[in-house]
Design a protein around this motif. Structure first.
Motif, PDB file in Angstrom:
ATOM      1  N   TYR A  13      33.655  40.507  31.698  1.00 43.46           N
ATOM      2  CA  TYR A  13      33.599  39.051  31.635  1.00 43.46           C
ATOM      3  C   TYR A  13      33.544  38.448  33.041  1.00 43.46           C
ATOM      4  O   TYR A  13      32.718  37.570  33.322  1.00 43.46           O
ATOM      5  CB  TYR A  13      34.820  38.542  30.881  1.00 43.46           C
ATOM      6  CG  TYR A  13      34.883  37.042  30.723  1.00 43.46           C
ATOM      7  CD1 TYR A  13      34.065  36.383  29.811  1.00 43.46           C
ATOM      8  CD2 TYR A  13      35.770  36.285  31.476  1.00 43.46           C
ATOM      9  CE1 TYR A  13      34.123  35.002  29.655  1.00 43.46           C
ATOM     10  CE2 TYR A  13      35.837  34.912  31.329  1.00 43.46           C
ATOM     11  CZ  TYR A  13      35.017  34.277  30.418  1.00 43.46           C
ATOM     12  OH  TYR A  13      35.080  32.915  30.277  1.00 43.46           O
ATOM     13  N   ALA A  14      34.406  38.944  33.944  1.00 45.54           N
ATOM     14  CA  ALA A  14      34.423  38.441  35.324  1.00 45.54           C
ATOM     15  C   ALA A  14      33.111  38.753  36.028  1.00 45.54           C
ATOM     16  O   ALA A  14      32.585  37.934  36.792  1.00 45.54           O
ATOM     17  CB  ALA A  14      35.600  39.044  36.084  1.00 45.54           C
ATOM     18  N   GLY A  15      32.557  39.947  35.780  1.00 41.19           N
ATOM     19  CA  GLY A  15      31.292  40.315  36.407  1.00 41.19           C
ATOM     20  C   GLY A  15      30.151  39.419  35.962  1.00 41.19           C
ATOM     21  O   GLY A  15      29.316  39.006  36.778  1.00 41.19           O
ATOM     22  N   ARG A  16      30.108  39.092  34.675  1.00 44.77           N
ATOM     23  CA  ARG A  16      29.056  38.202  34.177  1.00 44.77           C
ATOM     24  C   ARG A  16      29.196  36.798  34.753  1.00 44.77           C
ATOM     25  O   ARG A  16      28.197  36.156  35.091  1.00 44.77           O
ATOM     26  CB  ARG A  16      29.113  38.153  32.648  1.00 44.77           C
ATOM     27  CG  ARG A  16      28.577  39.406  31.975  1.00 44.77           C
ATOM     28  CD  ARG A  16      28.720  39.325  30.468  1.00 44.77           C
ATOM     29  NE  ARG A  16      28.115  40.473  29.816  1.00 44.77           N
ATOM     30  CZ  ARG A  16      28.227  40.738  28.517  1.00 44.77           C
ATOM     31  NH1 ARG A  16      28.952  39.931  27.735  1.00 44.77           N
ATOM     32  NH2 ARG A  16      27.643  41.804  27.991  1.00 44.77           N
ATOM     33  N   LEU A  17      30.436  36.335  34.873  1.00 43.89           N
ATOM     34  CA  LEU A  17      30.645  35.022  35.477  1.00 43.89           C
ATOM     35  C   LEU A  17      30.173  35.010  36.927  1.00 43.89           C
ATOM     36  O   LEU A  17      29.570  34.037  37.389  1.00 43.89           O
ATOM     37  CB  LEU A  17      32.126  34.632  35.409  1.00 43.89           C
ATOM     38  CG  LEU A  17      32.671  34.124  34.079  1.00 43.89           C
ATOM     39  CD1 LEU A  17      34.170  33.854  34.192  1.00 43.89           C
ATOM     40  CD2 LEU A  17      31.956  32.858  33.634  1.00 43.89           C
ATOM     41  N   ALA A  18      30.465  36.086  37.644  1.00 50.26           N
ATOM     42  CA  ALA A  18      30.081  36.162  39.059  1.00 50.26           C
ATOM     43  C   ALA A  18      28.569  36.180  39.227  1.00 50.26           C
ATOM     44  O   ALA A  18      28.025  35.538  40.125  1.00 50.26           O
ATOM     45  CB  ALA A  18      30.700  37.402  39.700  1.00 50.26           C
ATOM     46  N   LEU A  24      40.307  51.371  45.770  1.00 57.46           N
ATOM     47  CA  LEU A  24      40.010  50.845  44.438  1.00 57.46           C
ATOM     48  C   LEU A  24      41.295  50.555  43.669  1.00 57.46           C
ATOM     49  O   LEU A  24      41.402  49.538  42.979  1.00 57.46           O
ATOM     50  CB  LEU A  24      39.138  51.839  43.671  1.00 57.46           C
ATOM     51  CG  LEU A  24      37.659  51.913  44.058  1.00 57.46           C
ATOM     52  CD1 LEU A  24      36.977  53.059  43.330  1.00 57.46           C
ATOM     53  CD2 LEU A  24      36.958  50.588  43.745  1.00 57.46           C
ATOM     54  N   ALA A  25      42.257  51.457  43.785  1.00 63.27           N
ATOM     55  CA  ALA A  25      43.534  51.244  43.101  1.00 63.27           C
ATOM     56  C   ALA A  25      44.220  49.991  43.626  1.00 63.27           C
ATOM     57  O   ALA A  25      44.702  49.151  42.851  1.00 63.27           O
ATOM     58  CB  ALA A  25      44.438  52.461  43.277  1.00 63.27           C
ATOM     59  N   ARG A  26      44.250  49.838  44.948  1.00 60.12           N
ATOM     60  CA  ARG A  26      44.896  48.671  45.539  1.00 60.12           C
ATOM     61  C   ARG A  26      44.187  47.384  45.160  1.00 60.12           C
ATOM     62  O   ARG A  26      44.819  46.368  44.855  1.00 60.12           O
ATOM     63  CB  ARG A  26      44.959  48.819  47.057  1.00 60.12           C
ATOM     64  CG  ARG A  26      45.820  49.975  47.536  1.00 60.12           C
ATOM     65  CD  ARG A  26      45.855  50.052  49.047  1.00 60.12           C
ATOM     66  NE  ARG A  26      46.503  48.885  49.608  1.00 60.12           N
ATOM     67  CZ  ARG A  26      46.500  48.583  50.913  1.00 60.12           C
ATOM     68  NH1 ARG A  26      45.844  49.350  51.758  1.00 60.12           N
ATOM     69  NH2 ARG A  26      47.118  47.521  51.347  1.00 60.12           N
ATOM     70  N   LEU A  27      42.867  47.420  45.176  1.00 59.85           N
ATOM     71  CA  LEU A  27      42.091  46.253  44.771  1.00 59.85           C
ATOM     72  C   LEU A  27      42.348  45.937  43.303  1.00 59.85           C
ATOM     73  O   LEU A  27      42.407  44.773  42.903  1.00 59.85           O
ATOM     74  CB  LEU A  27      40.604  46.500  45.020  1.00 59.85           C
ATOM     75  CG  LEU A  27      39.666  45.319  44.777  1.00 59.85           C
ATOM     76  CD1 LEU A  27      40.053  44.124  45.631  1.00 59.85           C
ATOM     77  CD2 LEU A  27      38.223  45.727  45.046  1.00 59.85           C
ATOM     78  N   GLY A  28      42.528  46.984  42.499  1.00 59.49           N
ATOM     79  CA  GLY A  28      42.850  46.782  41.095  1.00 59.49           C
ATOM     80  C   GLY A  28      44.189  46.105  40.899  1.00 59.49           C
ATOM     81  O   GLY A  28      44.317  45.168  40.095  1.00 59.49           O
ATOM     82  N   VAL A  34      32.338  34.859  44.744  1.00 54.87           N
ATOM     83  CA  VAL A  34      32.772  36.035  45.502  1.00 54.87           C
ATOM     84  C   VAL A  34      34.102  36.548  44.959  1.00 54.87           C
ATOM     85  O   VAL A  34      34.287  37.761  44.754  1.00 54.87           O
ATOM     86  CB  VAL A  34      32.893  35.703  46.998  1.00 54.87           C
ATOM     87  CG1 VAL A  34      33.479  36.895  47.761  1.00 54.87           C
ATOM     88  CG2 VAL A  34      31.540  35.320  47.571  1.00 54.87           C
ATOM     89  N   LEU A  35      35.026  35.624  44.704  1.00 59.01           N
ATOM     90  CA  LEU A  35      36.321  36.024  44.160  1.00 59.01           C
ATOM     91  C   LEU A  35      36.173  36.663  42.786  1.00 59.01           C
ATOM     92  O   LEU A  35      36.831  37.657  42.470  1.00 59.01           O
ATOM     93  CB  LEU A  35      37.256  34.819  44.082  1.00 59.01           C
ATOM     94  CG  LEU A  35      37.806  34.297  45.407  1.00 59.01           C
ATOM     95  CD1 LEU A  35      38.598  33.019  45.191  1.00 59.01           C
ATOM     96  CD2 LEU A  35      38.687  35.351  46.066  1.00 59.01           C
ATOM     97  N   LEU A  36      35.288  36.093  41.957  1.00 58.31           N
ATOM     98  CA  LEU A  36      35.047  36.673  40.639  1.00 58.31           C
ATOM     99  C   LEU A  36      34.475  38.084  40.762  1.00 58.31           C
ATOM    100  O   LEU A  36      34.843  38.986  39.992  1.00 58.31           O
ATOM    101  CB  LEU A  36      34.090  35.785  39.844  1.00 58.31           C
ATOM    102  CG  LEU A  36      34.695  34.529  39.228  1.00 58.31           C
ATOM    103  CD1 LEU A  36      33.596  33.582  38.753  1.00 58.31           C
ATOM    104  CD2 LEU A  36      35.625  34.895  38.071  1.00 58.31           C
ATOM    105  N   GLY A  37      33.572  38.260  41.732  1.00 58.45           N
ATOM    106  CA  GLY A  37      33.029  39.591  41.969  1.00 58.45           C
ATOM    107  C   GLY A  37      34.104  40.575  42.386  1.00 58.45           C
ATOM    108  O   GLY A  37      34.139  41.725  41.921  1.00 58.45           O
ATOM    109  N   LEU A  38      35.012  40.127  43.254  1.00 59.80           N
ATOM    110  CA  LEU A  38      36.116  40.991  43.687  1.00 59.80           C
ATOM    111  C   LEU A  38      37.059  41.303  42.530  1.00 59.80           C
ATOM    112  O   LEU A  38      37.568  42.425  42.419  1.00 59.80           O
ATOM    113  CB  LEU A  38      36.881  40.322  44.827  1.00 59.80           C
ATOM    114  CG  LEU A  38      36.177  40.301  46.186  1.00 59.80           C
ATOM    115  CD1 LEU A  38      36.942  39.413  47.167  1.00 59.80           C
ATOM    116  CD2 LEU A  38      36.042  41.713  46.742  1.00 59.80           C
ATOM    117  N   ILE A  39      37.289  40.315  41.673  1.00 57.21           N
ATOM    118  CA  ILE A  39      38.131  40.547  40.497  1.00 57.21           C
ATOM    119  C   ILE A  39      37.493  41.609  39.604  1.00 57.21           C
ATOM    120  O   ILE A  39      38.160  42.544  39.138  1.00 57.21           O
ATOM    121  CB  ILE A  39      38.333  39.237  39.697  1.00 57.21           C
ATOM    122  CG1 ILE A  39      39.227  38.257  40.465  1.00 57.21           C
ATOM    123  CG2 ILE A  39      38.940  39.528  38.321  1.00 57.21           C
ATOM    124  CD1 ILE A  39      40.669  38.672  40.572  1.00 57.21           C
TER     125      ILE A  39
END
Length: 276
Positions: free
Chosen positions: A124-129, A22-26, A71-76
């Motif tokens: 915001y990113a989650g809602r866009l995804a 999670l830290a690395r993904l962050g 998918v990218l937005l979800g990962l963000i």
């Protein structure tokens, strides 16, 4: 390294590596956001995107235009939440060994604040995804400031917060040129030349980021002095002010933010995660 590769490299491979993943993904998510924001600002400086404000939300929104954008937005979104989890882990478990003294508690509270700073962008990113659209929260800082200004001594409190934010920006410059940031990257796998490139990118990036942070603090100081919530500004207003100074000023900061984004992607690949 491709953006998608940098993000997917941080996806957990086993439950035991969850917090580290999670830290690395962050780190990777933050790197992508700053990279995109810097590119948008650079295009604005070159006169290619007139009228477009290169703030964090605009940068995230641009991901809708690329293949697999949802998918990218979800990962963000997950990555930013992962960064929040990591910052809370640092604070609660005291992974950096700061202790329970006044200075240590202050640092651990800073970890929490640093994580929560990205909470709005994660939402915001989650809602866009999920929905393909989301309302921007550009008025939220002004609304909050207006409420605080209504308190007794609220103008002084806003002014104090502005001074603190400017101090945070100046501290980023100190980190950039004192070399303290070097402990954020495990450079043992990098050659001496690669280490120099990474460290120079970090210095340039941290300096550019500190300018944006200091400008946001300046807006808060102005709001406190004028008792006017409308004087508050976020990243978008900071870029507007830089643009008013000329394309050279905006372009220099834009290039620095690109460097910071790349540095965060390197940190995602070669992190230093203590205490877990």
């Amino acid at each position: 390294m491709a953006v998608s590769d940098a993000l997917l490299a941080a996806v957990p491979r086993s439950p035991s590596s969850g917090i580290k993943a999670l830290a690395r993904l962050g780190f990777a998510a933050i790197g992508v956001v700053y990279l995109l924001m810097g590119v948008l600002a650079l295009l604005a400086a070159l006169g290619q995107r007139q009228g477009a404000r290169p703030d964090k939300e605009e940068a995230v929104q641009r991901l809708q235009e690329v293949p697999g954008g949802s998918v990218l937005l979800g990962l963000i979104a997950v990555g930013l939440l992962g960064y929040i989890v990591w910052r809370f882990t640092q604070a609660i478990r005291d992974t950096e060994g700061k202790g329970s003294g006044a200075k240590g508690l202050g640092t651990r509270l800073w970890f929490v604040a640093s994580g929560l700073f990205y909470s709005g962008l994660a939402l915001y990113a989650g809602r866009l995804a999920l929905q393909g659209r989301a309302g921007k929260g550009g008025d939220a800082p002004q609304s909050l400031t207006a409420k605080v200004l209504g308190w007794p001594g609220g103008d002084w409190l806003i002014l104090l917060v502005g001074v603190v934010v400017i101090g945070i920006g100046l501290f980023q410059v100190y980190r950039a040129f004192s070399g303290r940031f070097k402990s954020d990257v495990n450079a043992s796998s990098l050659s001496a030349t690669q280490q120099q490139v990474v460290y120079r990118a970090a210095q340039v990036g941290l300096t550019a980021r500190s300018i944006v942070v200091a400008l946001i603090g300046y807006f808060l100081v102005q709001a406190g002095q004028q008792s006017r919530a409308g004087a508050v500004g976020s990243t978008g207003e900071a870029f507007d002010l830089l643009a008013a100074m000329g394309p050279a000023a905006l372009g220099a900061v834009a290039a620095g933010l690109i460097a910071y984004g790349l540095y965060m992607l390197v940190q995602a690949k070669y992190p230093v995660l203590r205490g877990i």
